[in-house]
Design a protein around this motif. Structure first.
Motif, PDB file in Angstrom:
ATOM      1  N   LYS A   3       0.839  -1.206   0.000  1.00 42.18           N
ATOM      2  CA  LYS A   3       0.000   0.000   0.000  1.00 42.18           C
ATOM      3  C   LYS A   3       0.881   1.266   0.000  1.00 42.18           C
ATOM      4  N   PRO A   4       0.273   2.470  -0.126  1.00 42.70           N
ATOM      5  CA  PRO A   4       1.083   3.690  -0.313  1.00 42.70           C
ATOM      6  C   PRO A   4       2.183   3.917   0.730  1.00 42.70           C
ATOM      7  N   ILE A   5       1.909   3.667   2.012  1.00 42.31           N
ATOM      8  CA  ILE A   5       2.993   3.599   3.007  1.00 42.31           C
ATOM      9  C   ILE A   5       2.775   2.321   3.810  1.00 42.31           C
ATOM     10  N   THR A   6       3.828   1.855   4.486  1.00 41.59           N
ATOM     11  CA  THR A   6       3.665   0.587   5.216  1.00 41.59           C
ATOM     12  C   THR A   6       4.092   0.685   6.670  1.00 41.59           C
ATOM     13  N   THR A   7       3.455  -0.155   7.495  1.00 43.98           N
ATOM     14  CA  THR A   7       3.893  -0.396   8.874  1.00 43.98           C
ATOM     15  C   THR A   7       4.089  -1.907   9.074  1.00 43.98           C
ATOM     16  N   GLY A   8       4.311  -2.649   7.995  1.00 39.73           N
ATOM     17  CA  GLY A   8       4.324  -4.111   8.046  1.00 39.73           C
ATOM     18  C   GLY A   8       2.887  -4.575   7.863  1.00 39.73           C
ATOM     19  N   GLU A   9       2.193  -4.796   8.964  1.00 40.84           N
ATOM     20  CA  GLU A   9       0.740  -4.844   8.970  1.00 40.84           C
ATOM     21  C   GLU A   9       0.290  -3.556   9.650  1.00 40.84           C
ATOM     22  N   GLY A  10      -0.872  -3.059   9.306  1.00 42.30           N
ATOM     23  CA  GLY A  10      -1.356  -1.874   9.994  1.00 42.30           C
ATOM     24  C   GLY A  10      -2.513  -1.240   9.268  1.00 42.30           C
ATOM     25  N   GLY A  11      -3.256  -0.434  10.002  1.00 40.69           N
ATOM     26  CA  GLY A  11      -4.391   0.271   9.408  1.00 40.69           C
ATOM     27  C   GLY A  11      -4.769   1.438  10.292  1.00 40.69           C
ATOM     28  N   ALA A  12      -5.714   2.233   9.803  1.00 37.90           N
ATOM     29  CA  ALA A  12      -6.196   3.370  10.583  1.00 37.90           C
ATOM     30  C   ALA A  12      -7.570   3.775  10.083  1.00 37.90           C
ATOM     31  N   VAL A  13      -8.295   4.455  10.966  1.00 41.54           N
ATOM     32  CA  VAL A  13      -9.549   5.099  10.587  1.00 41.54           C
ATOM     33  C   VAL A  13      -9.412   6.567  10.934  1.00 41.54           C
ATOM     34  N   THR A  14      -9.772   7.443   9.997  1.00 42.95           N
ATOM     35  CA  THR A  14      -9.825   8.867  10.308  1.00 42.95           C
ATOM     36  C   THR A  14     -11.284   9.294  10.378  1.00 42.95           C
ATOM     37  N   THR A  15     -11.550  10.302  11.207  1.00 39.91           N
ATOM     38  CA  THR A  15     -12.915  10.816  11.359  1.00 39.91           C
ATOM     39  C   THR A  15     -12.852  12.218  11.945  1.00 39.91           C
ATOM     40  N   ASN A  16     -13.921  12.975  11.740  1.00 40.35           N
ATOM     41  CA  ASN A  16     -14.032  14.290  12.370  1.00 40.35           C
ATOM     42  C   ASN A  16     -14.938  14.253  13.597  1.00 40.35           C
ATOM     43  N   SER A  17     -15.487  13.077  13.901  1.00 40.31           N
ATOM     44  CA  SER A  17     -16.435  12.939  15.006  1.00 40.31           C
ATOM     45  C   SER A  17     -15.720  12.491  16.274  1.00 40.31           C
ATOM     46  N   ASP A  18     -15.872  13.264  17.359  1.00 34.96           N
ATOM     47  CA  ASP A  18     -15.271  12.879  18.643  1.00 34.96           C
ATOM     48  C   ASP A  18     -15.880  11.571  19.150  1.00 34.96           C
ATOM     49  N   GLU A  19     -17.199  11.403  18.945  1.00 36.40           N
ATOM     50  CA  GLU A  19     -17.884  10.201  19.437  1.00 36.40           C
ATOM     51  C   GLU A  19     -17.378   8.960  18.698  1.00 36.40           C
ATOM     52  N   LEU A  20     -17.257   9.067  17.367  1.00 35.83           N
ATOM     53  CA  LEU A  20     -16.778   7.906  16.610  1.00 35.83           C
ATOM     54  C   LEU A  20     -15.331   7.575  16.978  1.00 35.83           C
ATOM     55  N   ALA A  21     -14.503   8.606  17.184  1.00 35.28           N
ATOM     56  CA  ALA A  21     -13.107   8.356  17.555  1.00 35.28           C
ATOM     57  C   ALA A  21     -13.046   7.618  18.892  1.00 35.28           C
ATOM     58  N   ASP A  22     -13.870   8.046  19.865  1.00 40.23           N
ATOM     59  CA  ASP A  22     -13.915   7.353  21.160  1.00 40.23           C
ATOM     60  C   ASP A  22     -14.345   5.903  20.983  1.00 40.23           C
ATOM     61  N   ALA A  23     -15.371   5.693  20.179  1.00 41.32           N
ATOM     62  CA  ALA A  23     -15.883   4.328  19.967  1.00 41.32           C
ATOM     63  C   ALA A  23     -14.828   3.457  19.287  1.00 41.32           C
ATOM     64  N   LEU A  24     -14.085   4.035  18.350  1.00 41.95           N
ATOM     65  CA  LEU A  24     -13.028   3.279  17.652  1.00 41.95           C
ATOM     66  C   LEU A  24     -11.923   2.876  18.627  1.00 41.95           C
ATOM     67  N   ARG A  25     -11.534   3.795  19.517  1.00 37.44           N
ATOM     68  CA  ARG A  25     -10.464   3.496  20.484  1.00 37.44           C
ATOM     69  C   ARG A  25     -10.905   2.437  21.485  1.00 37.44           C
ATOM     70  N   THR A  26     -12.142   2.522  21.918  1.00 35.02           N
ATOM     71  CA  THR A  26     -12.662   1.527  22.867  1.00 35.02           C
ATOM     72  C   THR A  26     -12.719   0.151  22.198  1.00 35.02           C
ATOM     73  N   PHE A  27     -13.200   0.134  20.969  1.00 32.27           N
ATOM     74  CA  PHE A  27     -13.363  -1.131  20.235  1.00 32.27           C
ATOM     75  C   PHE A  27     -12.032  -1.842  20.024  1.00 32.27           C
ATOM     76  N   ARG A  28     -10.965  -1.082  19.739  1.00 33.99           N
ATOM     77  CA  ARG A  28      -9.686  -1.733  19.418  1.00 33.99           C
ATOM     78  C   ARG A  28      -8.969  -2.212  20.680  1.00 33.99           C
ATOM     79  N   THR A  29      -9.446  -1.812  21.861  1.00 34.74           N
ATOM     80  CA  THR A  29      -8.812  -2.232  23.113  1.00 34.74           C
ATOM     81  C   THR A  29      -9.840  -2.906  24.009  1.00 34.74           C
ATOM     82  N   HIS A  30     -10.401  -4.009  23.544  1.00 30.60           N
ATOM     83  CA  HIS A  30     -11.243  -4.899  24.354  1.00 30.60           C
ATOM     84  C   HIS A  30     -12.547  -4.281  24.843  1.00 30.60           C
ATOM     85  N   GLY A  31     -12.890  -3.081  24.410  1.00 31.32           N
ATOM     86  CA  GLY A  31     -14.080  -2.418  24.945  1.00 31.32           C
ATOM     87  C   GLY A  31     -13.829  -1.764  26.293  1.00 31.32           C
ATOM     88  N   ILE A  32     -12.547  -1.603  26.635  1.00 29.51           N
ATOM     89  CA  ILE A  32     -12.187  -1.066  27.967  1.00 29.51           C
ATOM     90  C   ILE A  32     -12.474   0.435  28.058  1.00 29.51           C
TER      91      ILE A  32
END
Ligand SMILES: *Cc1c(COP(=O)(O)O)cnc(C)c1O
Length: 361
Positions: A174-203
């Motif tokens: 892909k255009p840049i690499t981290t080996g394996e890796g991905g990201a989501v960008t958003t302008n929503s504070d709520e979606l960003a919080d939900a994404l962070r919680t989801f990627r860490t066990h729902g903690i």
């Protein structure tokens, strides 16, 4: 073997990774924050949330958007399965919308009303022009795995000007690499919080109840990127402009060299857009013969993609033969030629010469 795609790693990338290895954090340390801030700034979004890979990022986006059973998510049939599987992961239903034969991107004029979600894929790195959408579904998640560095008249891909979230992949091709890796960008504070919680066990941490205390009330995963990967990503991101410029140079060279050969070249880039040329997909007659001939000459061409509805898993979508004619026609002819920043002019000339001799035989 000249591969169809590969990473470009230099000494500054290696030094950045080694620095992390000598430090205190291998995961969830400061390199993650720095990479997320740099990525968000680069694409012009409020937030970037990294994931262990692009598929996990799409899963996170579908979950953060609240998609689930009863929701229909539409995407292109000419993509990697992850674009559709993000619906399946959350129990939603996949619908396929045929491509536009000219752009090879989803044909937005065929998107029906009443959808829960749309996942437009910027195929090969050519942005889908989201202004053509007639009715906005509840959620739009751009699959920009091919298109970090691509631009539209409404800003960089990833700024979410006309979407809720944008997913990127940092797999080595892909255009840049981290080996394996991905990201989501958003302008929503709520979606960003939900994404962070989801990627860490729902903690969710609540320090007012004690320094140890956290609660889990939703199903999450361990989908985190490591600091080792983030350091590589940050170093790679600094070279993104040079990578995209070189990919465009290679694409222009192919266009020039193949102008008089019996091949259909990839769609050209409309005014106001910049293509990221993750791949250079040409169309040829007798694709099987040409593909085998290039492979036999150590040229690692690939086909992007076996369409979503051709896979047995997609029997659940209920696509009938002839339902997606533009995709099926394109698929018969597609071959991706080697395209990556480190491809030399001599290597590219060998690809062109080998292709030409096969086309003439
Ligand atoms: C690569 C890719 C993905 C998934 O990325 P991974 O990081 O490999 O999980 C998703 N969608 C498309 C279109 C891709 O090309």
């Amino acid at each position: 073997m000249i591969p169809y795609g590969r990473q470009s790693i230099d000494e500054t990338d290696i030094a950045a990774v080694v620095d992390v290895l000598r430090g205190d954090w291998l995961t969830q340390g400061p390199a993650i924050d720095r990479f997320e801030e740099a990525l968000a700034e680069r694409v012009g979004a409020r937030h970037a949330v990294t994931f262990s890979n692009g598929t996990a990022a799409l899963h996170g986006a579908a979950a953060a958007a609240g998609l689930g059973p009863g929701d229909v998510l539409a995407t292109s049939p000419l993509t990697f399965m992850a674009s559709a599987n993000c619906a399946r992961y959350v129990g939603a239903t996949v619908e396929l919308v045929d491509i536009d034969a000219a752009t090879l991107n989803i044909d937005l004029t065929q998107v029906r009303s009443g959808l829960a979600a749309l996942v437009p894929v910027h195929y090969a790195g050519l942005p889908v022009d989201l202004r053509a959408l007639v009715e906005r579904p509840r959620v739009i998640i751009e699959d920009a795995a091919h298109s970090l560095g691509a631009l539209t008249p409404y800003g960089p891909v990833g700024n979410c000007a006309l979407s809720d979230m944008t997913e990127f992949s940092f797999h080595p091709v892909k255009p840049i690499t981290t080996g394996e890796g991905g990201a989501v960008t958003t302008n929503s504070d709520e979606l960003a919080d939900a994404l962070r919680t989801f990627r860490t066990h729902g903690i969710v941490r609540t320090p007012e109840r004690g320094g140890w205390y956290y609660e889990i009330s939703t199903l999450g995963f361990n989908y985190r990127m490591t600091d080792i990967q983030a350091a590589l990503g940050l170093s790679q991101l600094r070279k993104l402009d040079a990578f995209i410029a070189r990919r465009n140079e290679i694409a222009e060279r192919y266009r020039d060299r193949l102008a008089d050969d019996p091949v259909i070249l990839p769609p050209t880039t409309p005014d106001g857009f910049t293509h990221s040329y993750h791949i250079f997909p040409i169309r040829v007659e007798q694709r099987r013969r040409i593909f085998d001939g290039l492979r036999a000459n150590d040229i690692g061409v690939q086909v992007h993609y076996v369409p979503i509805h051709h896979h047995p898993i997609s029997a659940d979508i209920g696509v009938k033969p002839g339902d997606l004619p533009a995709c099926d026609r394109a698929y018969e002819q597609l071959i991706s030629l080697p395209t990556y920043p480190g491809l030399s002019d001599q290597e590219q000339d060998r690809v062109v010469a080998t292709l030409r001799s096969l086309l003439e035989s």
